[in-house]
Design a protein around this motif. Sequence first.
Motif, mmCIF file in Angstrom:
data_model
loop_
_atom_site.group_PDB
_atom_site.id
_atom_site.type_symbol
_atom_site.label_atom_id
_atom_site.label_comp_id
_atom_site.label_asym_id
_atom_site.label_seq_id
_atom_site.Cartn_x
_atom_site.Cartn_y
_atom_site.Cartn_z
ATOM 1 N N GLU A 175 0.840 -1.202 0.000
ATOM 2 C CA GLU A 175 0.000 0.000 0.000
ATOM 3 C C GLU A 175 0.879 1.258 0.000
ATOM 4 O OE1 GLU A 175 -2.489 0.620 3.474
ATOM 5 O OE2 GLU A 175 -2.283 2.758 3.089
ATOM 6 N N ILE A 189 2.295 1.811 -3.318
ATOM 7 C CA ILE A 189 1.295 2.390 -4.229
ATOM 8 C C ILE A 189 1.197 3.897 -3.995
ATOM 9 C CG2 ILE A 189 -1.158 2.445 -4.793
ATOM 10 C CD1 ILE A 189 -1.201 -0.549 -3.875
ATOM 11 N N ARG A 190 1.122 4.261 -2.739
ATOM 12 C CA ARG A 190 0.997 5.689 -2.424
ATOM 13 C C ARG A 190 2.208 6.460 -2.972
ATOM 14 N NH1 ARG A 190 -2.653 7.265 1.702
ATOM 15 N NH2 ARG A 190 -3.902 5.544 2.488
ATOM 16 N N LEU A 191 3.391 5.862 -2.781
ATOM 17 C CA LEU A 191 4.588 6.540 -3.272
ATOM 18 C C LEU A 191 4.558 6.604 -4.800
ATOM 19 C CD1 LEU A 191 7.155 4.941 -0.813
ATOM 20 C CD2 LEU A 191 6.659 7.377 -1.001
ATOM 21 N N ALA A 192 4.108 5.528 -5.426
ATOM 22 C CA ALA A 192 4.016 5.520 -6.880
ATOM 23 C C ALA A 192 3.044 6.582 -7.383
ATOM 24 C CB ALA A 192 3.584 4.138 -7.361
ATOM 25 N N LEU A 193 2.016 6.833 -6.581
ATOM 26 C CA LEU A 193 1.012 7.821 -6.994
ATOM 27 C C LEU A 193 1.462 9.250 -6.692
ATOM 28 C CD1 LEU A 193 -2.270 6.037 -5.885
ATOM 29 C CD2 LEU A 193 -1.333 6.250 -8.186
ATOM 30 N N GLY A 194 2.657 9.369 -6.138
ATOM 31 C CA GLY A 194 3.190 10.711 -5.966
ATOM 32 C C GLY A 194 3.300 11.180 -4.534
ATOM 33 N N ALA A 195 3.049 10.285 -3.575
ATOM 34 C CA ALA A 195 3.201 10.703 -2.175
ATOM 35 C C ALA A 195 4.671 10.985 -1.899
ATOM 36 C CB ALA A 195 2.698 9.609 -1.249
ATOM 37 N N ALA A 196 4.929 12.079 -1.208
ATOM 38 C CA ALA A 196 6.306 12.363 -0.803
ATOM 39 C C ALA A 196 6.615 11.517 0.423
ATOM 40 C CB ALA A 196 6.459 13.848 -0.499
ATOM 41 N N ARG A 197 7.913 11.430 0.752
ATOM 42 C CA ARG A 197 8.278 10.629 1.930
ATOM 43 C C ARG A 197 7.610 11.180 3.183
ATOM 44 N NH1 ARG A 197 14.403 9.344 0.130
ATOM 45 N NH2 ARG A 197 13.963 7.246 -0.598
ATOM 46 N N ASP A 199 4.750 12.557 3.359
ATOM 47 C CA ASP A 199 3.344 12.123 3.393
ATOM 48 C C ASP A 199 3.239 10.743 4.033
ATOM 49 O OD1 ASP A 199 2.306 14.386 2.047
ATOM 50 O OD2 ASP A 199 2.982 13.555 0.128
ATOM 51 N N THR A 237 9.112 5.199 4.982
ATOM 52 C CA THR A 237 9.467 6.150 3.921
ATOM 53 C C THR A 237 10.490 5.562 2.961
ATOM 54 O OG1 THR A 237 11.273 7.118 5.192
ATOM 55 C CG2 THR A 237 9.090 8.116 5.467
ATOM 56 N N PRO A 267 8.845 2.318 -4.200
ATOM 57 C CA PRO A 267 7.553 2.408 -4.923
ATOM 58 C C PRO A 267 7.436 1.370 -6.032
ATOM 59 C CG PRO A 267 8.969 4.296 -5.421
ATOM 60 C CD PRO A 267 9.623 3.542 -4.315
ATOM 61 N N LEU A 316 9.695 5.660 -11.347
ATOM 62 C CA LEU A 316 9.801 4.821 -10.148
ATOM 63 C C LEU A 316 11.225 4.334 -9.996
ATOM 64 C CD1 LEU A 316 6.542 2.696 -10.532
ATOM 65 C CD2 LEU A 316 6.945 4.613 -8.991
ATOM 66 N N PHE A 365 14.398 12.256 -4.956
ATOM 67 C CA PHE A 365 13.198 11.446 -4.689
ATOM 68 C C PHE A 365 11.959 12.337 -4.624
ATOM 69 C CE2 PHE A 365 10.088 9.216 -2.206
ATOM 70 C CZ PHE A 365 10.239 7.887 -2.571
ATOM 71 N N ALA A 408 8.748 12.340 -7.067
ATOM 72 C CA ALA A 408 7.401 12.107 -6.529
ATOM 73 C C ALA A 408 6.451 13.184 -7.037
ATOM 74 C CB ALA A 408 7.452 12.106 -5.007
ATOM 75 N N ARG A 450 5.719 12.508 -10.705
ATOM 76 C CA ARG A 450 4.832 11.330 -10.832
ATOM 77 C C ARG A 450 3.396 11.722 -10.553
ATOM 78 N NH1 ARG A 450 8.627 8.201 -8.034
ATOM 79 N NH2 ARG A 450 7.516 8.481 -6.069
ATOM 80 N N ASN A 451 3.268 12.564 -9.521
ATOM 81 C CA ASN A 451 1.927 12.927 -9.085
ATOM 82 C C ASN A 451 1.214 13.811 -10.117
ATOM 83 O OD1 ASN A 451 0.310 15.188 -7.230
ATOM 84 N ND2 ASN A 451 -0.026 13.029 -6.675
ATOM 85 N N PHE A 495 -0.803 6.193 -13.278
ATOM 86 C CA PHE A 495 -0.474 4.764 -13.320
ATOM 87 C C PHE A 495 -1.742 3.908 -13.326
ATOM 88 C CE2 PHE A 495 3.712 6.006 -11.615
ATOM 89 C CZ PHE A 495 4.523 5.230 -12.426
ATOM 90 N N ILE A 537 -6.522 0.838 -2.531
ATOM 91 C CA ILE A 537 -6.239 0.666 -1.102
ATOM 92 C C ILE A 537 -7.514 0.212 -0.396
ATOM 93 C CG2 ILE A 537 -5.581 1.901 0.999
ATOM 94 C CD1 ILE A 537 -3.619 3.453 -0.778
ATOM 95 N N LEU A 586 -7.055 10.082 -3.832
ATOM 96 C CA LEU A 586 -5.772 9.937 -3.120
ATOM 97 C C LEU A 586 -4.612 10.723 -3.748
ATOM 98 C CD1 LEU A 586 -4.335 8.560 -0.742
ATOM 99 C CD2 LEU A 586 -3.860 6.640 -2.263
ATOM 100 N N TYR A 596 -2.101 14.560 -2.382
ATOM 101 C CA TYR A 596 -0.671 14.821 -2.231
ATOM 102 C C TYR A 596 -0.257 16.142 -2.861
ATOM 103 C CZ TYR A 596 -0.599 9.950 -0.791
ATOM 104 O OH TYR A 596 -0.843 8.780 -0.128
#
Lengths: 820, 243
Positions: free
Chosen positions: A727, A730-738, A740, A809, A813, B61, B81, B85, B88-89, B94, B102, B113, B117
């Motif tokens: 999970e 996934i969040r990191l892949a979707l652009g969450a920063a560390r 977050d 963190t 991802p 990634l 990084f 990020a 990517r966002n 993706f 989730i 979601l 961010y």
Amino acid sequence: MQALWQDLRYAVRMLAKSPGYTLVAVLVFGLGIGANTAIFSVVNAVLLRPLPYPQSDQLVLVRERSSTFHNGSVSYPNYLDWRAAQHGFTDLALVRRESFNFSSDTGGEAQPERLNGARVTANHLALLGLAPQLGRDFRDEDDVPGAAKVVLLSDGLWRRRFGASPSVIGQRVLVDGQAREVIGIAPERVRFPRLAEVFVPLADLRAQENVLSRDNHPGFSSFGRLKPGVTLAQARAELDNIAAELERRYPETNTSRRVNARLLLEASVGDYRQSLYLLLGAVGCVLLIACANTANLQLTRALARGKEFAVRTALGASRWRLARQLFTESILLALLGGGGGLLLALWSLDAILALSPQGVSRFQETRLDPRALGFTAAVALGTGVLSGLWPAWRISNTAALSHALRENGARGSSDGVHRQRASAALVVTQVALAVVLLAAGGLTLKSFWRAQEAPLGFNPRGVLMMSLSLPKARYGTDEKVAAFYAQALDRIRALPGVVAAAICDNAPFDDNESDSYFHLTDAPPAIPGQQPSAEVSLVSPDYFQVLGMPILRGRNFGPQDRLGAPRNIIIDESFAQRYFAGKDPLGQHIDDNQTMDKTAPPVTVVGIVPRTRNEAPGEDNIEKLQFPQMYFCAAQEVSRGNMLLLRAADGTDPLSLTEAVKCEIQALDPEQPVAAVATMEHNIAASLATRRLTMTLLGIFAALALTLASVGLYGVMALSVTQRTRELGIRLALGAARGDVFRLVLRQGMTLVVCGLALGLLGALGAGRALATLLYGVGALDPAALSFSAGALALVAALACALPARRATHVDPMVALRDE
Amino acid sequence: MTTHNQPLIHLDGVKKVFLTDEVETHALAGIYLEIRHGEYVSIAGPSGCGKSTLLSILGLLDSPTEGGYLLNGQQVENLSFAERARIRNREIGFIFQSFNLIGDLNVFENVELPLTYRNDLASAERKKRTTEALERVGMGHRSRHLPNQLSGGQQQRVAVARALAGSPSILLADEPTGNLDSKNGDAVMELLADLHRGGATICMVTHDDRFARYAERTIHLFDGRVVDDRLPAAQTPVEAMSF
């Protein structure tokens, strides 16, 4: 049986396979069980163990109760009337704790000693259900005025001083300078009165004028043995009826006077009941936290073994069979923890006893006896079952098991928190219990600090104290007594390193108190039973200098305050404020109660000194009764027994003066021992022993609870991060920063903490109420203590969450791209 | 279809080497590739040919060991990084083979979601975009459901909505039909085709020729290199290739 054996063998193998897990679980169990065993041992030794007398639950201590004193000493005439009129007891005895100068009359070289002892009626031992182990008991004819002087010795004294020689019977010893024949040796188990080593009959006391006065309460306690079938309540009611009749007959002295009858065990150790049960409750909380912690560990492990259990189920294992396997492992862990706990308890008992009140022998008699061992075994089994319950249910629930297995399938959605609800609930419980303990620890810590900081009204630093008592046999007149003390003080004052020396019959923190009624001259007579009382001390002039107390107004005692001259007193500020408000106290007259001569002229107030605290914070005389203080001049009101106080010069250790002072006393009278040598600071510290014990142990238990709860929280969060790796990816892949992700994990952990905190603070309110009577200068809802506990827990918990959050963190991802 | 002069993606000799137990594995051995705005590209190739590695580099990634990567004109191969990020966002949507919704969030929250961010997006705007994205994939009526209450096809639609919600420059789809039956697979492919017709740039990894044909351009990888890059009409029949 064979299946059980098989389970056991398998459990041993499984635990041996995971030494890290086993070690942690055994350690957690051991800490919880060990703490419980140690505290239970103390509770058992002090509160639960019966007194060492036959049918000790029939023994009742009877004291007097008045509007002023809930637990006052007994007037001798009242005792005689109770004894004659009552029917609920087989008999009533009378005792008084005293200390005696003791020496052999054999011309030996042994030094005279000052020993704890007791004046007792002849039926003392018989009422306890005991007989002397050697020689004979007191007889009624030993206990009448003018009878031959006899004495009973304690077992300890007999062994220490006479080498347990049977020939001691019939020997003569000197007790307070008076030759007495040793007629018997008391059994070893006699512990009443507390610490007594020498027993003498009341005898001559029965004829003394002050003892025969009904309004005098010279420190006696009465006790009796209930007749079979008579309850304590019935006996108490009967004595109260007798007291009411005495009130009708003697209104001047007995108005509002009733009895306070309690079981002897309760009277002996009742003061410690609340503290000890509180500590037992605290270790109970620690044990629950340990259970929750190990339950979490076991649940995690059981889920990790899901496939193994699924295979077992597929092979035909029943739910009960699966549960039993886990129970076996849990109980085995708990029993191993119990073994470790026993070692911990053994090791910690010495430390606990060192903190315990030193004068209470039942504390020092604490052992890991069969009852404590039984308790440990029961607790170990109970915790094993309790902590194994949830994992066993979880894993034996085949639906849950199959769900757990399916979770590894490709349903495409991560499943974090739901799976961990049980773990979360256990963590919330741990946090809540830890908050309760931290709050209780915080409250007692602050209370202890307040008690230590309570103003004394004098300077205890550098003050040395010792007690001495001049025997009537050799110091028969007031003049002789006054002369001895005057010479002794002159000699001691001249010693190098001594700044000032004084005597006082009722010094602060000397384990002695003396209170007396008084009457303001010219004021209307007080209503019987409502006379004002004050704490009374007989002091020599340098007393105030020794204690560093200024004379606020008027003058100190001086040479003019001699025996036979008009008597003067010094009062404290509280006396002046309460009884002489709006007028000048100096020169005022008071009718005191110090002399049996009712026609004696009143005393005159000549000085005012600060109010002092003479006992530990929380004692009735200070907190409830708020007795003011009256000081008489020791030269005018002579007492044979006194505390000798001296102030050491700056830089001189007061205790280093002990031998020199003893030498001066011996030089004056080689037969005169001194006792109870201690610094004032030591006595003040000793007066806080119960508070210190409670505070220290609660603090330790709170720290233990905090550690266990934090470890539990860390474990759950670490597991959560592991289980949510995908999970988080996934969040990191979707652009969450560390940041977050860090906040997400931290928030999840802190949500549990906040829930636990809220529940814990509610519990802390309850704990505060339970603690209220033990606290000094702190409210049960003290915001600082509660904030401290909540803050400490939040801080440690945040750290416990931050480590897994930081790990989260660093999740790659790329895991989002990998199929499960 | 939107047209731009500059390519959206430009890979210049991208290499990726993995070091495991002192063994070097060349997953990508020099990829030169351009994808223009509005293109629908499928990347095909046998297992282990480097498809997923290429997709992870395209999706920021992972970073290339060597070579350059321009995304929308910005050099991105050596970003931090946090910068990656952020891109990517905002720039990439993706769509995963196993949906990667989730489980504890409902459909609406899942789609919302990635927008949460972004610190510069007001709550109302987030809600609006989320609702629009869900309507676009026909899942607006299931917004309060949890993922495990949906079929696989529906979950993938939600995943597509999540990819669309942030209005990215490109949708990267990794075997989007891999966990679906053929009927649901077709439906998802129709949805992607529909999005492409609406102007979306799509880059899809698939090993299923049937679905690869939905793309207007197919790139074949073999041993970490592009061995074929052509429009389907001129393409050698895939069946003939020995992948």
